[in-house]
Design a protein around this motif. Structure first.
Motif: not given
Lengths: 343, 181
Positions: B13-23
């Motif tokens: 799996k690629e590491v993802s550092n995306k910002k979490m959504t509010f939920l």
């Protein structure tokens, strides 16, 4: 007449005391069983049928273990610590309404040890004193790690007490009373407070996890960083008292959750039962309803414990001060606006 | 295809550092999902083996304690050729050969027999090579659950003929070695 009240109250007090003890005892078994089941194991099953005598065996073991007292200047405080924790955990049950009332011997018996007007404040007061047990125990242990753990427990208690108190204010604004009995009576039918105060309930739930020092907020006991936590130096039944106090306070906070937000002893069709079957039977079923609700919450405590990992200390503080407190203040404001608009 | 995209196990799996959504940042959904996973385990079949009542079934290639076999007439098969000792990678087996006397014909099958046969159980690794090397089918590794009994003395782990040779009544009854012990 006066004597009758004394007898009635003593019976209730003894019954509640016994119930709290029994529940705390069997919570230890339930915890081990549920932990095992959630991990595809069987759990304790040797003492008695299905392990039913396990709490007795545990108690016997704790009594028989060597009593070790560290070399500390505060021997007295070292002994007092567990006693405070224990007695405070047991004191709260005095104001909980276990049922509406029974009609026996031509008298109405209120199923509550004492019906005081400021029951919620009493509960909060006792809960905040209970941290003294941990603090004194950690300090008198003459052990750096115990002291640090006790400090953590105390700061956690302070930060979550605030959010807990604020979350309850919205509820008090809605019900207009501080008496647990009136709050319970006000939730007749299906008017459970959780439907009107879902956010308040959530905050209260999270805070009561922190108040009882349960996972994910059990920073007072952390085998990874601080050896064992505040009870590192404790052995035999003194240690047992701390564990017992934790389970007793879990029982009490489950009961308070059920009383405040989940309709206490009310259940659907209670008024119908009172009219058609009889007051006594309806209220006895009510007691069982309350019991079922609090058992669910005890189960929920354990369920969460074996699901969610422990918080880091700074995360814990962030959640308490930066999220829960503003959220509960917002909840108060919104509740106030709604009350004003609906009047 | 570059080396980064290759996944031999198919689980890379690629590491993802995306910002979490509010939920997502509320964590409540994630905690609820976790709770659902644990509650499902509450009703699953338990894997515990209740030991004294139940025992774990042995693998078909399980090798337990050694046994020096007897033939149908109750005579010891071992001829003290030393092949087992030779094949033993742990050097656990020692033996001393002796010639059979005429009056001992009912005791030993061959003209030569092992007067001393010892296995050092502290060295033995239960590999079963002795069993394979034996030309007379004299040594076997049984299915015994008792492997080596604990002791506080090193001498107790050197098993002599008294512990290794098949009991006489077992040979007479022609019991299969699998049921030994």
């Amino acid at each position: 007449m006066n004597e009758a009240i004394i007898i009635e109250k003593s019976v209730i007090i003894i019954a509640v005391f016994a119930l709290t003890m029994l529940m705390a005892m069997y919570s230890t078994l339930a915890e081990r069983k549920i932990a095992a089941w959630l991990q595809d194991r069987v759990g304790p099953n040797r003492a008695g049928k299905g392990g039913i005598l396990q709490p007795l065996a545990d108690g016997l073991k704790l009594f028989a273990k060597e009593e070790f007292v560290p070399n500390t200047e505060n021997k007295f405080l070292f002994f007092v610590g567990p006693a405070i924790s224990m007695s405070m955990a047991l004191m709260t049950s005095a104001v909980i309404p276990w049922g509406d009332k029974l009609h026996l011997f031509g008298r109405d018996i209120i199923l509550q040890a004492t019906d005081i007007d400021v029951a919620i404040l009493y509960v909060f007061g006792v809960l905040s004193v209970s941290i003294y047990g941990i603090m004194i125990g950690g300090w008198a242990s003459n052990n750096k790690f115990s002291l640090m753990s006790a400090m953590r427990a105390a700061s956690q208690m302070i930060s979550y007490e605030v959010a807990m108190g604020l979350s309850i204010i919205a509820l008090i604004m809605m019900t207009g009373t501080l008496s647990l009995r009136e709050i319970a009576a006000g939730q007749e039918g299906m008017n459970w407070n959780v439907f009107y105060q879902p956010v308040g309930f959530l905050i209260f739930l999270v805070c009561s996890f922190a108040e009882t020092n349960r996972t994910p907020f059990d920073l007072a006991e952390c085998e990874a960083e601080l050896i064992g936590g505040y009870h590192t130096e404790y052995s035999s039944m003194k240690m047992g008292f701390y564990l017992f106090a934790e389970y007793a306070s879990m029982f009490i906070s489950s009961t308070i959750l059920a009383v405040l937000y989940f309709g206490a002893y009310n259940y659907p069709g209670m008024s119908w039962m009172e009219e058609n079957v009889g007051v006594n039977i309806a209220n006895i079923i009510g007691m069982f309803a309350l019991f079922a609700k609090l058992c669910f919450f005890i189960f929920f405590y354990m369920w969460v414990r074996w699901t969610v990992p422990r918080f880091r200390y700074d995360q814990l503080m962030r959640l308490g001060w930066k999220i829960l407190i503003p959220l509960s203040i917002a909840n108060i404001i919104i509740t106030g606006i709604v009350i004003l608009l609906t009047e | 295809m570059s080396i980064e995209t290759i996944s031999l196990s198919g689980r890379k799996k690629e590491v993802s550092n995306k910002k979490m959504t509010f939920l997502e940042s509320l964590y409540l959904v994630a905690i609820f999902k976790g709770l659902m996973i644990t509650i499902r385990h509450l009703f699953k079949r338990k894997v515990t083996i209740k030991y004294p009542e139940e025992t774990r079934s042995l693998s078909p290639v399980y090798r337990g304690q050694h046994m020096l076999m007897r033939d149908d007439e109750g005579r010891e098969r071992c001829t003290a050729c030393g092949l087992c000792a030779l094949s033993c990678p742990a050097e656990a087996i020692t033996m001393k050969a002796e010639e059979r006397k005429p009056e001992e014909k009912h005791l030993y099958r061959e003209e030569k027999y092992a007067s001393i046969y010892e296995i050092n159980m502290l060295r033995c690794i239960f590999c079963g090579l002795c069993e394979e090397a034996c030309p007379k089918e004299a040594i076997f590794l049984t299915k015994s659950r008792v492997m080596v009994k604990s002791a506080t003395n090193r001498e107790d782990f050197i098993y002599g003929k008294d512990k290794l040779v098949m009991p006489l009544d077992m040979a007479i009854k022609n019991t299969p070695t699998n049921a030994a012990n």
